[in-house]
Enzyme design. Structure first.
Site, PDB file in Angstrom:
ATOM      1  N   ASP A 170       0.829  -1.208   0.000  1.00 35.66           N
ATOM      2  CA  ASP A 170       0.000   0.000   0.000  1.00 35.66           C
ATOM      3  C   ASP A 170       0.863   1.258   0.000  1.00 35.66           C
ATOM      4  O   ASP A 170       1.892   1.314   0.682  1.00 35.66           O
ATOM      5  CB  ASP A 170      -0.882  -0.001   1.256  1.00 35.66           C
ATOM      6  CG  ASP A 170      -1.855   1.161   1.271  1.00 35.66           C
ATOM      7  OD1 ASP A 170      -2.803   1.124   0.482  1.00 35.66           O
ATOM      8  OD2 ASP A 170      -1.658   2.096   2.072  1.00 35.66           O
TER       9      ASP A 170
ATOM     10  N   GLU B  34      13.496 -15.674  -1.825  1.00 31.57           N
ATOM     11  CA  GLU B  34      13.804 -16.870  -1.016  1.00 31.57           C
ATOM     12  C   GLU B  34      12.662 -17.866  -1.038  1.00 31.57           C
ATOM     13  O   GLU B  34      12.856 -19.054  -0.855  1.00 31.57           O
ATOM     14  CB  GLU B  34      13.936 -16.453   0.452  1.00 31.57           C
ATOM     15  CG  GLU B  34      15.312 -16.282   0.983  1.00 31.57           C
ATOM     16  CD  GLU B  34      15.181 -15.833   2.446  1.00 31.57           C
ATOM     17  OE1 GLU B  34      14.514 -16.521   3.254  1.00 31.57           O
ATOM     18  OE2 GLU B  34      15.733 -14.754   2.763  1.00 31.57           O
TER      19      GLU B  34
HETATM   20  C1  NOJ Z   1      -4.074   3.477  -0.474  1.00 29.76           C
HETATM   21  C2  NOJ Z   1      -5.277   2.602  -0.330  1.00 29.76           C
HETATM   22  O1  NOJ Z   1      -5.583   2.038  -1.576  1.00 29.76           O
HETATM   23  C3  NOJ Z   1      -6.380   3.478   0.220  1.00 29.76           C
HETATM   24  O2  NOJ Z   1      -7.605   2.827   0.215  1.00 29.76           O
HETATM   25  C4  NOJ Z   1      -5.994   3.930   1.594  1.00 29.76           C
HETATM   26  O3  NOJ Z   1      -6.953   4.828   2.068  1.00 29.76           O
HETATM   27  C5  NOJ Z   1      -4.633   4.613   1.577  1.00 29.76           C
HETATM   28  N1  NOJ Z   1      -3.662   3.908   0.824  1.00 29.76           N
HETATM   29  C6  NOJ Z   1      -4.110   4.749   2.975  1.00 29.76           C
HETATM   30  O4  NOJ Z   1      -3.727   3.480   3.445  1.00 29.76           O
END
Ligand code: NOJ
Ligand code: CA
Length: 539
Positions: A210, A251
């Protein structure tokens, strides 16, 4: 079921499961792991290769689970760790790989590290794991710098001292409930290496990272003016982190490391995809592109050109849990999208949007690389724009004071069956209402209603995915453009597979072919109508 190939992620179709909205197994109106497990046959029949699960970890849900309190467990609302393990095993048995979502930029204010940091006070080692700073101004009443949260408002929140006075501030690029980790601290790095291993040991086939470009900050935390390059993306330390993550995933064999990177600059974007860094990253240029032949062709060419030198597969994404669903976008006068250009409530023509979404499905599934399908794309779901303010949950809505209605409209629970809400989202007999209300006119969009209708979006996706799987030319990286009438896109994959998309206002003839494999809508006197795509056998 044995998997077919190594480096599967190079041409996989990856289905994004947003657990909260996929299927409810225990009847409380919120999707969960039990619900996903009962729907694995549906996903296997659909013909996707892998499932990516948006966060399912313990969380106060200030940002729908992207505020994580414990990366090594499952939130009780979704189930248990044992159920997650069973789900991963059952998915494998059904021929589906699994990808978990790891959120390294920040955690939840309920994470034990953050709770400890707040309690430990200024100057403590616990605070070093985050970005705590004194405020500016005479009494520290102003944020330490001018950074803005991506959800609106300042990227800093002030703590309160035990005596009630204002204390240090902490940095959060997203909601105040999502404090950013300090990635310069070795303990943070070590922790995440262990988290990766935790899930890889449980057999996941990939990790989705993310906000993958945001982790490392300039330690000076400088102000930056609008238009300046931001002081966090593309720092050398970050590339070093991904090299170490890549070594860990390697790995474990054939596992994929996938980054979420919103970066319009293709050259910088590709730097994350170098041989020893991430395997792939989402290409949001395609998602944001106008429904226009020249613009799409440019986007496709730029994308392929950026990926070629690093030998990484491109990715093609039409929708996800952060953007307005493409059925709705493609029915608007302005079909483009950007995070700061959401055009909520701009008038849209659902029939036109659906027609284009069908053509876009065939386009994206014919391009070289990996393709992502967001749950409900295969049902042709539109954005639910009519949600009342009181039911909206997205912090983006609340942080912007409603100026941006946020992302709830693409997160409405899926319709599975039946004539009225909850459309089989919860098990029969449950009287729970889904966590976001479903529209009254979704009966024709349920999976059940579409299953036996050869003209449905679901039938189109199933056939396209079956053809893609059975067509070796679609598993390599080559694409050759063919001559096309103005407003149309025509390309060849390998020697014999062709794709034509007509974005012009009038029908166009098909190129010479030996068979029509699939069209997104009926041909008219042998011609391809506007906003329609065809897959052809060329020879
Ligand atoms: C990106 C994610 O796709 C989104 O849904 C989220 O609100 C933000 N990152 C923060 O984690
Ligand atoms: Ca539930």
């Amino acid at each position: 079921m044995p998997f077919r190939s190594d480096r599967w992620w190079r041409h996989a179709v990856i289905y994004q499961v947003y657990p909260r909205s996929f299927a409810d197994g225990n009847g409380d109106g919120i999707g969960d792991l039990a619900g996903i497990r009962t729907r694995l046959p549906y996903l296997a029949e659909l013909g996707v290769d892998a499932l990516w699960f948006s966060p399912w970890y313990p969380s106060p849900m200030a940002d729908a689970g992207y505020d994580i309190a414990d990366h090594r467990d499952i939130d009780p609302v979704f189930g248990t760790l044992a159920e997650a393990e069973a789900l991963l095993a059952e998915a494998h048995e059904a021929g589906l790989r699994s990808i978990v979502d790891v959120v390294p930029n920040h955690c939840s204010t309920a994470h034990p590290w953050f709770v400890e940091a707040v309690a430990a006070g200024p100057g403590s080692a616990a605070r070093e794991l985050f970005w705590f700073r004194p405020g500016r101004g005479e009494h520290g009443e102003l944020p330490p710098n001018d950074w803005q949260s991506i959800f609106g408002g300042p990227a800093w929140t002030r703590t309160t001292n035990p005596d009630g006075t204002g204390g240090e501030w902490y940095l959060h690029l997203f909601a105040p409930e999502q404090p950013d980790f300090n990635w310069a601290n070795p303990k943070v790095r070590e922790e995440f290496e262990q988290i990766l291993r935790f899930w890889l040991d449980r057999g996941v086939d990939g990790i989705r990272i993310d906000s993958a470009a945001l982790l490392c900050k300039d330690p000076e935390l400088p102000d930056f003016a609008a238009g300046d390059p931001d002081p966090y993306t593309d720092r050398d330390e970050l590339h070093e982190i991904y090299r170490s993550w890549r070594a860990i995933t390697d790995e474990y064999g054939d596992r994929a490391l996938i980054g979420e990177i919103w970066l319009p600059d293709t050259e910088r974007f590709a730097r994350y995809l170098r041989r020893d860094e991430l395997h792939q990253a989402f290409n949001f240029d395609f998602l944001g592109c106008h429904w226009d032949a020249a613009a799409l062709r440019r986007c496709i060419d730029d994308t392929l050109a950026a990926h070629r030198p690093v030998d990484a597969p491109a990715t093609w994404v039409l929708s996800n849990h952060d953007v307005v669903r493409h059925v709705t976008r493609y029915g608007r006068a302005d079909t483009s999208f950007a995070l700061d250009h959401r055009q909520h409530r701009a008038p849209t023509d659902r029939m036109l949007g659906t027609r284009r979404a069908r053509a876009a499905a065939l386009l994206s599934l014919a391009l070289p690389g990996a393709a992502y399908v967001y749950q409900g794309d295969e049902l042709g779901l539109p954005e639910v724009e009519e949600l009342a303010d009181e039911v909206r949950q997205d912090p983006m809505f609340h942080r912007s004071g409603g100026a941006d209605v946020g992302r709830d409209g693409c997160r409405v629970p899926l319709p599975w069956a039946g004539r009225q809400a909850p459309y089989g989202f919860s098990p029969a007999g449950s009287d729970a209402t889904p966590w976001l209300p479903q529209p009254a006119d979704w009966a024709a969009l349920t999976a059940q209603a579409q299953r036996d209708d050869p003209d449905s979006m679901l039938a189109l996706y199933r056939r396209a995915l079956a053809i893609r799987r059975a067509t070796p030319e679609l598993h390599d990286d080559r694409l050759d453009w063919l001559d096309a009438p103005p407003g149309a896109l025509t390309f060849r994959r390998g020697a014999g597979f062709g794709c034509v998309v007509n974005l012009a206002a009038a029908p166009v003839p098909l190129p010479t072919h030996t068979a029509v494999l699939l069209t997104s809508g009926p041909l008219a006197d042998g011609l391809l109508p506007p906003d329609t795509a065809a897959w052809l056998r060329l020879r």
